[in-house]
Design a protein around this motif. Structure first.
Motif, PDB file in Angstrom:
ATOM      1  N   ILE A 175      56.601  40.747  36.592  1.00 23.04           N
ATOM      2  CA  ILE A 175      56.992  39.432  36.098  1.00 23.04           C
ATOM      3  C   ILE A 175      55.753  38.579  35.832  1.00 23.04           C
ATOM      4  CG2 ILE A 175      58.167  37.276  36.716  1.00 23.04           C
ATOM      5  CD1 ILE A 175      60.273  39.041  38.169  1.00 23.04           C
ATOM      6  N   ALA A 176      54.764  38.672  36.705  1.00 23.61           N
ATOM      7  CA  ALA A 176      53.520  37.920  36.510  1.00 23.61           C
ATOM      8  C   ALA A 176      52.847  38.318  35.199  1.00 23.61           C
ATOM      9  CB  ALA A 176      52.579  38.155  37.695  1.00 23.61           C
ATOM     10  N   GLN A 177      52.866  39.614  34.878  1.00 17.95           N
ATOM     11  CA  GLN A 177      52.289  40.070  33.611  1.00 17.95           C
ATOM     12  C   GLN A 177      53.053  39.481  32.423  1.00 17.95           C
ATOM     13  OE1 GLN A 177      52.276  44.400  34.154  1.00 17.95           O
ATOM     14  NE2 GLN A 177      50.044  44.306  34.099  1.00 17.95           N
ATOM     15  N   ILE A 178      54.372  39.461  32.508  1.00 15.10           N
ATOM     16  CA  ILE A 178      55.189  38.903  31.426  1.00 15.10           C
ATOM     17  C   ILE A 178      54.875  37.427  31.231  1.00 15.10           C
ATOM     18  CG2 ILE A 178      57.556  38.337  30.729  1.00 15.10           C
ATOM     19  CD1 ILE A 178      58.389  40.965  32.260  1.00 15.10           C
ATOM     20  N   PHE A 179      54.725  36.701  32.351  1.00 19.32           N
ATOM     21  CA  PHE A 179      54.460  35.268  32.287  1.00 19.32           C
ATOM     22  C   PHE A 179      52.985  34.956  32.037  1.00 19.32           C
ATOM     23  CE2 PHE A 179      58.184  34.256  35.395  1.00 19.32           C
ATOM     24  CZ  PHE A 179      59.092  34.525  34.391  1.00 19.32           C
ATOM     25  N   ASN A 180      52.132  35.980  32.094  1.00 21.00           N
ATOM     26  CA  ASN A 180      50.694  35.806  31.917  1.00 21.00           C
ATOM     27  C   ASN A 180      50.110  34.893  32.998  1.00 21.00           C
ATOM     28  OD1 ASN A 180      48.250  36.368  30.710  1.00 21.00           O
ATOM     29  ND2 ASN A 180      48.389  34.681  29.264  1.00 21.00           N
ATOM     30  N   VAL A 181      50.514  35.141  34.230  1.00 27.89           N
ATOM     31  CA  VAL A 181      49.969  34.454  35.400  1.00 27.89           C
ATOM     32  C   VAL A 181      49.619  35.519  36.429  1.00 27.89           C
ATOM     33  CG1 VAL A 181      51.318  32.342  35.018  1.00 27.89           C
ATOM     34  CG2 VAL A 181      52.219  34.107  36.541  1.00 27.89           C
ATOM     35  N   THR A 182      48.950  35.129  37.485  1.00 26.65           N
ATOM     36  CA  THR A 182      48.658  36.083  38.548  1.00 26.65           C
ATOM     37  C   THR A 182      49.850  36.147  39.500  1.00 26.65           C
ATOM     38  OG1 THR A 182      47.682  34.436  40.021  1.00 26.65           O
ATOM     39  CG2 THR A 182      46.199  35.511  38.431  1.00 26.65           C
ATOM     40  N   PRO A 183      50.023  37.268  40.202  1.00 28.30           N
ATOM     41  CA  PRO A 183      51.100  37.350  41.191  1.00 28.30           C
ATOM     42  C   PRO A 183      50.986  36.268  42.261  1.00 28.30           C
ATOM     43  CG  PRO A 183      50.282  39.543  40.705  1.00 28.30           C
ATOM     44  CD  PRO A 183      49.357  38.574  40.027  1.00 28.30           C
ATOM     45  N   ASP A 184      49.760  35.840  42.565  1.00 27.09           N
ATOM     46  CA  ASP A 184      49.564  34.787  43.568  1.00 27.09           C
ATOM     47  C   ASP A 184      50.183  33.460  43.147  1.00 27.09           C
ATOM     48  OD1 ASP A 184      48.277  36.467  45.326  1.00 27.09           O
ATOM     49  OD2 ASP A 184      46.266  35.908  44.647  1.00 27.09           O
ATOM     50  N   VAL A 185      50.202  33.196  41.842  1.00 26.11           N
ATOM     51  CA  VAL A 185      50.839  31.963  41.370  1.00 26.11           C
ATOM     52  C   VAL A 185      52.312  31.981  41.752  1.00 26.11           C
ATOM     53  CG1 VAL A 185      51.537  30.665  39.304  1.00 26.11           C
ATOM     54  CG2 VAL A 185      49.218  31.549  39.491  1.00 26.11           C
ATOM     55  N   ILE A 186      52.940  33.141  41.661  1.00 23.62           N
ATOM     56  CA  ILE A 186      54.348  33.263  42.021  1.00 23.62           C
ATOM     57  C   ILE A 186      54.512  33.236  43.539  1.00 23.62           C
ATOM     58  CG2 ILE A 186      56.359  34.798  41.978  1.00 23.62           C
ATOM     59  CD1 ILE A 186      55.343  35.764  39.194  1.00 23.62           C
TER      60      ILE A 186
END
Length: 126
Positions: free
Chosen positions: A53-64
């Motif tokens: 999901i982080a890749q789809i959103f173009n964020v790091t997993p830590d942001v989530i």
């Protein structure tokens, strides 16, 4: 008292910030919209799913995982075209266009359908 981190609501908040529909994210993950909805309503989500999901959103997993509104806004803004937040800005200027994502998904679907047509043509020529 320790604050419980609820991953699903974090994912939902970021999805809404990014302008994605549940259906689009579900399609990228290869699951149904109903299955994706369950993820957004879960307190705990598998690390592999968070990574995807982080890749789809173009964020790091830590942001989530370690969601913080200020960190999320900063990360999203900087991940989208490496554009920095301007000191005098009155809020966040989001460069992301959901239309671009829809076009990308459509082009991938179209390419897949063309491949299927070629396979069927080759089978009929045998």
């Amino acid at each position: 008292m320790e604050k419980t981190i609820k991953i699903g609501p974090n994912i939902k908040f970021i999805r809404n910030l990014k302008g994605f529909k549940q259906e689009a994210v579900a399609q990228e993950l290869g699951i149904s919209q109903a299955e994706y909805s369950l993820i957004e309503n879960s307190n705990f989500v598998d690390d592999q799913i968070i990574f995807q999901i982080a890749q789809i959103f173009n964020v790091t997993p830590d942001v989530i995982k370690e969601f913080n509104e200020n960190q999320a806004f900063y990360s999203i803004e900087n991940k989208i075209d490496n554009t920095a937040i301007h000191e005098n800005a009155h809020g966040i200027h989001q460069v992301f266009s959901p239309v671009e994502k829809v076009i990308e998904l459509y082009e991938r679907l179209l390419a897949s359908e063309r491949e299927k047509i070629e396979i069927l043509k080759n089978q009929n020529n045998l």
